[in-house]
Write a protein that holds these residues in place. Sequence first.
Motif, PDB file in Angstrom:
ATOM      1  N   ALA A  91      77.563  34.869  66.931  1.00  0.00           N
ATOM      2  CA  ALA A  91      76.928  33.870  67.802  1.00  0.00           C
ATOM      3  C   ALA A  91      75.778  34.492  68.606  1.00  0.00           C
ATOM      4  O   ALA A  91      74.691  33.899  68.710  1.00  0.00           O
ATOM      5  N   LEU A  92      76.015  35.663  69.149  1.00  0.00           N
ATOM      6  CA  LEU A  92      74.953  36.311  69.929  1.00  0.00           C
ATOM      7  C   LEU A  92      73.802  36.728  69.025  1.00  0.00           C
ATOM      8  O   LEU A  92      72.629  36.576  69.384  1.00  0.00           O
ATOM      9  N   TYR A  93      74.124  37.229  67.858  1.00  0.00           N
ATOM     10  CA  TYR A  93      73.087  37.643  66.904  1.00  0.00           C
ATOM     11  C   TYR A  93      72.175  36.469  66.563  1.00  0.00           C
ATOM     12  O   TYR A  93      70.941  36.605  66.552  1.00  0.00           O
ATOM     13  N   GLU A  94      72.765  35.330  66.325  1.00  0.00           N
ATOM     14  CA  GLU A  94      71.960  34.158  65.970  1.00  0.00           C
ATOM     15  C   GLU A  94      71.075  33.731  67.138  1.00  0.00           C
ATOM     16  O   GLU A  94      69.893  33.412  66.955  1.00  0.00           O
ATOM     17  N   PHE A  95      71.641  33.746  68.356  1.00  0.00           N
ATOM     18  CA  PHE A  95      70.841  33.374  69.525  1.00  0.00           C
ATOM     19  C   PHE A  95      69.658  34.325  69.713  1.00  0.00           C
ATOM     20  O   PHE A  95      68.525  33.892  69.969  1.00  0.00           O
ATOM     21  N   LEU A  96      69.908  35.628  69.579  1.00  0.00           N
ATOM     22  CA  LEU A  96      68.846  36.618  69.789  1.00  0.00           C
ATOM     23  C   LEU A  96      67.741  36.522  68.737  1.00  0.00           C
ATOM     24  O   LEU A  96      66.610  36.957  68.987  1.00  0.00           O
ATOM     25  N   SER A  97      68.055  35.954  67.581  1.00  0.00           N
ATOM     26  CA  SER A  97      67.005  35.792  66.573  1.00  0.00           C
ATOM     27  C   SER A  97      65.927  34.843  67.076  1.00  0.00           C
ATOM     28  O   SER A  97      64.747  35.000  66.752  1.00  0.00           O
ATOM     29  N   TYR A  98      66.311  33.849  67.894  1.00  0.00           N
ATOM     30  CA  TYR A  98      65.320  32.931  68.465  1.00  0.00           C
ATOM     31  C   TYR A  98      64.434  33.653  69.490  1.00  0.00           C
ATOM     32  O   TYR A  98      63.214  33.467  69.507  1.00  0.00           O
ATOM     33  N   THR A  99      65.044  34.416  70.382  1.00  0.00           N
ATOM     34  CA  THR A  99      64.254  35.096  71.419  1.00  0.00           C
ATOM     35  C   THR A  99      63.341  36.159  70.805  1.00  0.00           C
ATOM     36  O   THR A  99      62.203  36.340  71.238  1.00  0.00           O
ATOM     37  N   THR A 100      63.830  36.844  69.783  1.00  0.00           N
ATOM     38  CA  THR A 100      62.998  37.853  69.127  1.00  0.00           C
ATOM     39  C   THR A 100      61.797  37.209  68.457  1.00  0.00           C
ATOM     40  O   THR A 100      60.663  37.700  68.553  1.00  0.00           O
ATOM     41  N   SER A 101      62.017  36.103  67.771  1.00  0.00           N
ATOM     42  CA  SER A 101      60.913  35.405  67.097  1.00  0.00           C
ATOM     43  C   SER A 101      59.861  34.932  68.101  1.00  0.00           C
ATOM     44  O   SER A 101      58.670  34.867  67.783  1.00  0.00           O
ATOM     45  N   ALA A 102      60.284  34.628  69.331  1.00  0.00           N
ATOM     46  CA  ALA A 102      59.353  34.151  70.358  1.00  0.00           C
ATOM     47  C   ALA A 102      58.622  35.301  71.042  1.00  0.00           C
ATOM     48  O   ALA A 102      57.741  35.060  71.878  1.00  0.00           O
ATOM     49  N   GLY A 103      58.981  36.530  70.712  1.00  0.00           N
ATOM     50  CA  GLY A 103      58.345  37.685  71.352  1.00  0.00           C
ATOM     51  C   GLY A 103      58.784  37.866  72.785  1.00  0.00           C
ATOM     52  O   GLY A 103      58.039  38.397  73.623  1.00  0.00           O
ATOM     53  N   ALA A 104      59.999  37.435  73.103  1.00  0.00           N
ATOM     54  CA  ALA A 104      60.491  37.509  74.472  1.00  0.00           C
ATOM     55  C   ALA A 104      61.062  38.894  74.762  1.00  0.00           C
ATOM     56  O   ALA A 104      61.737  39.496  73.917  1.00  0.00           O
ATOM     57  N   ASN A 105      60.788  39.370  75.971  1.00  0.00           N
ATOM     58  CA  ASN A 105      61.362  40.628  76.444  1.00  0.00           C
ATOM     59  C   ASN A 105      62.538  40.281  77.345  1.00  0.00           C
ATOM     60  O   ASN A 105      62.375  39.635  78.378  1.00  0.00           O
ATOM     61  N   ILE A 106      63.739  40.688  76.946  1.00  0.00           N
ATOM     62  CA  ILE A 106      64.935  40.342  77.705  1.00  0.00           C
ATOM     63  C   ILE A 106      65.032  41.241  78.933  1.00  0.00           C
ATOM     64  O   ILE A 106      65.109  42.465  78.826  1.00  0.00           O
ATOM     65  N   ALA A 107      65.013  40.618  80.107  1.00  0.00           N
ATOM     66  CA  ALA A 107      65.111  41.361  81.356  1.00  0.00           C
ATOM     67  C   ALA A 107      66.551  41.464  81.828  1.00  0.00           C
ATOM     68  O   ALA A 107      66.915  42.417  82.513  1.00  0.00           O
ATOM     69  N   LEU A 108      67.356  40.468  81.490  1.00  0.00           N
ATOM     70  CA  LEU A 108      68.756  40.472  81.907  1.00  0.00           C
ATOM     71  C   LEU A 108      69.575  39.694  80.891  1.00  0.00           C
ATOM     72  O   LEU A 108      69.131  38.658  80.399  1.00  0.00           O
ATOM     73  N   ILE A 109      70.748  40.204  80.592  1.00  0.00           N
ATOM     74  CA  ILE A 109      71.693  39.450  79.761  1.00  0.00           C
ATOM     75  C   ILE A 109      73.089  39.742  80.289  1.00  0.00           C
ATOM     76  O   ILE A 109      73.431  40.885  80.587  1.00  0.00           O
ATOM     77  N   ASP A 110      73.886  38.685  80.455  1.00  0.00           N
ATOM     78  CA  ASP A 110      75.177  38.837  81.116  1.00  0.00           C
ATOM     79  C   ASP A 110      76.190  37.914  80.443  1.00  0.00           C
ATOM     80  O   ASP A 110      75.986  36.704  80.367  1.00  0.00           O
ATOM     81  N   PHE A 111      77.280  38.508  79.942  1.00  0.00           N
ATOM     82  CA  PHE A 111      78.328  37.724  79.271  1.00  0.00           C
ATOM     83  C   PHE A 111      79.651  38.477  79.387  1.00  0.00           C
ATOM     84  O   PHE A 111      79.704  39.695  79.228  1.00  0.00           O
ATOM     85  N   ASP A 112      80.732  37.737  79.696  1.00  0.00           N
ATOM     86  CA  ASP A 112      82.065  38.335  79.756  1.00  0.00           C
ATOM     87  C   ASP A 112      83.074  37.248  79.423  1.00  0.00           C
ATOM     88  O   ASP A 112      83.227  36.280  80.171  1.00  0.00           O
ATOM     89  N   GLU A 128      54.862  35.855  77.194  1.00  0.00           N
ATOM     90  CA  GLU A 128      53.431  35.944  77.448  1.00  0.00           C
ATOM     91  C   GLU A 128      52.738  34.602  77.556  1.00  0.00           C
ATOM     92  O   GLU A 128      51.704  34.499  78.188  1.00  0.00           O
ATOM     93  N   GLN A 129      53.245  33.540  76.962  1.00  0.00           N
ATOM     94  CA  GLN A 129      52.504  32.280  76.931  1.00  0.00           C
ATOM     95  C   GLN A 129      53.441  31.113  77.222  1.00  0.00           C
ATOM     96  O   GLN A 129      54.563  31.060  76.742  1.00  0.00           O
ATOM     97  N   SER A 130      52.919  30.182  78.017  1.00  0.00           N
ATOM     98  CA  SER A 130      53.718  28.997  78.347  1.00  0.00           C
ATOM     99  C   SER A 130      54.068  28.188  77.114  1.00  0.00           C
ATOM    100  O   SER A 130      55.159  27.612  77.021  1.00  0.00           O
ATOM    101  N   THR A 131      53.147  28.105  76.151  1.00  0.00           N
ATOM    102  CA  THR A 131      53.436  27.326  74.935  1.00  0.00           C
ATOM    103  C   THR A 131      54.607  27.931  74.174  1.00  0.00           C
ATOM    104  O   THR A 131      55.413  27.207  73.594  1.00  0.00           O
ATOM    105  N   VAL A 132      54.704  29.258  74.194  1.00  0.00           N
ATOM    106  CA  VAL A 132      55.827  29.915  73.522  1.00  0.00           C
ATOM    107  C   VAL A 132      57.126  29.581  74.232  1.00  0.00           C
ATOM    108  O   VAL A 132      58.164  29.351  73.597  1.00  0.00           O
ATOM    109  N   VAL A 133      57.079  29.537  75.565  1.00  0.00           N
ATOM    110  CA  VAL A 133      58.277  29.176  76.324  1.00  0.00           C
ATOM    111  C   VAL A 133      58.739  27.783  75.936  1.00  0.00           C
ATOM    112  O   VAL A 133      59.925  27.549  75.685  1.00  0.00           O
TER     113      VAL A 133
END
Length: 510
Positions: A91-112, A128-133
């Motif tokens: 599940a996490l792997y699939e989610f991170l594929s979206y953020t990676t494709s968007a060129g997002a830099n993860i500043a914080l991730i928290d799960f327990d 970097e860009q609002s359109t990407v967001v």
Amino acid sequence: MGKFSFIAHMPDAPGSLHRAAEIIKKYDGNINRIQFDRRIDPGTVFYEVTATGESYRKITDELAAIGYLQSSIKPLDFLKFCVYLPHQPGALYEFLSYTTSAGANIALIDFDDKGRHPNRLTVSLNLEQSTVVDELLDQLKSRYRLEIIEYDKTGRHLDDTVFYVRYAQEVRDLIGESEEAFLLSFMADTNHIAQELTDRGFDPRKAFDCVLTTGRTLNATNGDRFYADVQQFPLTPDTTLFCFQLPCGGSIFLIQAPDELVMIDTGYGIYHDAVMAMFSHYGPGNLRNLSRIVITHADGDHCGAAGFFKVPVFLHKDTLEIIRTNNRAYGSRNQESVLEEFYTKMINLFSGFNPPEDSRVFPDPAGATRGTLPVIGTVRAGEIILEVLEGLGGHTCGQVFLYSPAHGLLFAADTVINFSSLSRERADYSSLAAFLVTSVNVNSELAKQERTALLALAEETDRTLAGTGRRCLICGGHGAVSVLENGKLVPSGDIKRYDAGKKNEQAGTN
């Protein structure tokens, strides 16, 4: 061959630095400076290289082609949200594929999964860009349940993984929108002094903090928040000396005679409007009788508003050169110091430096002296005649002092200061410069000699004036106008506080 600088933003991965060095070597570039510190920013590297113009173009073209060259400082969008993931493998792997494709830099991730919300993942992203967001959010909303916690487009909530982008945004907040090339250059210069201070054993982050605090303090003490400590002294029945001690930086002195007004030092340019309103409160008004300005030295807090006044400005030739070269260490043994050069550029930028238009240079020494200090001219203000004494180059080259033995006046610039009279706020502000250049004097030995010579003049003047009821007024570049008491500087006369916000003054608040 020329010397060029550029900034690279590289992947935080093994071999990135090696790859960049290979490209520089490929085109015969010689690296003069490189600085990278993971503690500050894990992806930003500063370079200075010697190369031909053509080689430099090829180096930067190839670095740009692989995404390494930083050519702009766009504020990043900051996005913080919660996403509810299915509790299953991948599940996490699939989610991170979206953020990676968007060129997002993860500043914080928290799960327990043992916490209060076992299916909730909290994420902060820098993009970097609002359109990407917007595209990323559309993709995620179609797949997951989302709760947006924070969405910021100003760059103010970025974390330290993009330290320099955040720093550039804070500089923008201080000076307004600027060309990208200027911000990149300013960022590289700040990095250079941080590198130098680190080499001397200081915390590099403190350099960036001091730079920003300098600009913020100037902005925070302007307009309705401007204030000054004011002293007035009758010099003759119809001539008055004013001292205006500004919130940050040097004091302004006015000698008001019946038919003319002479200004000694001007304060920072950023304070000009507030200063003019203060002058109106005390009588000089629009300075219609202002005949000339005397500049004691080239630091921005003493000459930075000179260009606002359409009168002749008298100064030392080395002071004029410091203004021209934008380097307060010009002519000294520290002339090549990166700290001094950067500080001059930085403070002139933040303080609204406005150089004089009509400059008149004092003549060279012709043999006359006061003690060990050459006499290089005179300045008249009504019936007050001030000798112009050439300094030795201690605080800055070209610093001059003004002296009237007959009227007990000694304008000591930044060589003799009553530090005990400085408010806590002024002392804290002064400490910022002391950290950034390590010493506010370009030659401390010569500064001590100048101080000794000036204090000797003050003591001699007091002896001459004994029995007249007058004392030698020591007008330092900062702090209160003072007299010598048992070898110590003691404020003289009443000190009143002018408050721009209240448009009034109060006694004894220094």
